[in-house]
Design an enzyme around this catalytic site. Structure first.
Site, mmCIF file in Angstrom:
data_model
loop_
_atom_site.group_PDB
_atom_site.id
_atom_site.type_symbol
_atom_site.label_atom_id
_atom_site.label_comp_id
_atom_site.label_asym_id
_atom_site.label_seq_id
_atom_site.Cartn_x
_atom_site.Cartn_y
_atom_site.Cartn_z
ATOM 1 N N ILE A 218 8.011 -4.561 8.737
ATOM 2 C CA ILE A 218 7.880 -3.985 7.395
ATOM 3 C C ILE A 218 7.405 -2.560 7.623
ATOM 4 C CG2 ILE A 218 6.673 -4.099 5.191
ATOM 5 C CD1 ILE A 218 6.629 -7.158 5.517
ATOM 6 N N TYR B 122 -0.547 -10.873 5.010
ATOM 7 C CA TYR B 122 -0.624 -9.509 5.532
ATOM 8 C C TYR B 122 -2.007 -9.319 6.137
ATOM 9 C CZ TYR B 122 -0.313 -4.335 5.288
ATOM 10 O OH TYR B 122 -0.298 -2.998 5.561
ATOM 11 N N ARG C 130 -7.648 -1.705 7.051
ATOM 12 C CA ARG C 130 -7.759 -1.412 5.622
ATOM 13 C C ARG C 130 -8.653 -2.411 4.891
ATOM 14 N NH1 ARG C 130 -4.525 2.417 3.280
ATOM 15 N NH2 ARG C 130 -2.734 3.156 4.480
ATOM 16 N N TYR D 35 -12.490 -5.177 0.908
ATOM 17 C CA TYR D 35 -13.778 -4.715 0.370
ATOM 18 C C TYR D 35 -14.803 -5.833 0.220
ATOM 19 C CZ TYR D 35 -17.204 -1.951 -2.181
ATOM 20 O OH TYR D 35 -18.355 -1.309 -2.559
ATOM 21 N N LYS E 103 2.776 -10.423 8.172
ATOM 22 C CA LYS E 103 2.911 -9.010 8.489
ATOM 23 C C LYS E 103 1.661 -8.645 9.261
ATOM 24 C CE LYS E 103 3.116 -4.327 6.577
ATOM 25 N NZ LYS E 103 3.033 -3.492 5.353
ATOM 26 N N THR F 206 0.840 -1.204 0.000
ATOM 27 C CA THR F 206 0.000 0.000 0.000
ATOM 28 C C THR F 206 0.870 1.247 0.000
ATOM 29 O OG1 THR F 206 -1.592 -1.244 1.310
ATOM 30 C CG2 THR F 206 -1.966 1.112 1.109
ATOM 31 N N THR F 207 1.995 1.205 0.736
ATOM 32 C CA THR F 207 2.906 2.354 0.777
ATOM 33 C C THR F 207 3.532 2.600 -0.582
ATOM 34 O OG1 THR F 207 3.351 1.865 3.093
ATOM 35 C CG2 THR F 207 4.919 3.299 1.985
#
Length: 290
Positions: free
Chosen positions: A202, A132, A137, A106, A160, A43-44
């Protein structure tokens, strides 16, 4: 296999396009600064707004530039299982050492759906996978029990964990085993995460402060939590300032202050506000980086 400080790399942009020359320089700089691995196109790395072609080109560029000096864990997540498989297979093809796969966002799968999704990705290529888990999110939380089932698959090697719940580390040690690599996905609690049994982070902040965060992780791995806490005290204001707005925007602004890359981001994100810029400036000074 994966441990220490691994920056969730930003994707530098210039006039709307990926700036591959700067990306290559960032890879070299991160390695020179002591980072223990690289995680592009999470995402980053602005994965939601990169095209598939850009996504794959960034992974390929980072793998080639790293040239085996540190492991590259390629961002490969999607809420579409077929798309995840595509990214995992591409990461394996170009020589990444692992893939980072987020819980599907989502569409809110059940725990059984999570197992089916990750097993399909696992079976698609012979590549180590880091799950992850970031409920904030994805709006779905992988339970420790579900993670324990996935940990039985030979190439699912770690998580993560961005839940922010330090008790999860202990719970997941029970369900997944003590050899399962638990890696923090939250900078502010990474020190405490390691004390509970984690082996690294991370990190978003490591985009701007890689040496300090590599030193902190090394101290934790050596059992010197007092030294690690001294470093955490230096960087905590920077963690807070970077995440005052979306973290990648704060990280890019901090990096721009250090002359590393542009602060340009893609809509719907915007560069950080003046108030956050002032906080980041102060935090960089507190950390001794400017």
């Amino acid at each position: 296999m994966f441990k220490g400080s691994m920056p969730a790399l930003v994707t530098p942009l210039k006039d709307g396009a990926v700036d591959f020359d700067t990306l290559k320089r960032l890879v070299d700089w991160q390695i020179d600064q002591g980072s223990h691995g690289l995680v592009p196109v999470g995402t980053t790395g602005e994965s939601p707004t990169l095209t598939h072609e850009e996504h794959e080109a960034v992974i390929e560029t980072v793998v080639a530039q790293a040239a085996g000096r540190v492991p590259v864990i390629a961002g490969a997540g999607s809420n579409n299982t077929a798309e995840t498989i595509r990214f995992v297979q591409h990461a394996a093809k170009v020589g990444a050492q692992g893939a980072l796969i987020v819980t599907p966002y989502y569409n809110k799968p059940t725990q059984a759906g999570l197992i089916a999704h990750f097993k399909a990705a696992h079976d698609s290529a012979d590549l180590p996978i880091v799950i992850y888990n970031i409920p904030g999110r994805s709006v779905v939380d992988m339970s420790p029990e579900t993670m324990g089932e996935l940990a039985k698959l030979k190439n699912i090697v770690g998580v993560k964990d961005a839940t922010g719940d330090l008790a999860r580390v202990c719970q997941q040690r029970i369900t997944c085993g003590t050899d399962f690599a638990q890696i923090s996905g939250e900078d502010a609690t990474a020190h405490g995460f390691n004390a509970q049994g984690g082996v690294g982070c991370i990190s978003v902040t490591a985009n701007a402060a890689p040496a300090l965060l590599a030193q902190m992780q090394e101290a934790c791995l050596a059992g010197d939590y007092a030294k690690a806490l001294e470093i955490q005290d230096k960087v905590m204001p920077l963690h807070q300032a970077i995440f005052a707005e979306p973290g990648l925007c704060g990280a890019k602004y901090a990096m721009s202050k250090l002359g590393l890359c542009s602060e340009e981001v893609r809509l719907p994100l915007l560069p950080v506000s003046d108030a956050t810029r002032a906080r980041i400036d102060a935090a960089l000074a507190h950390a001794g980086l400017v």
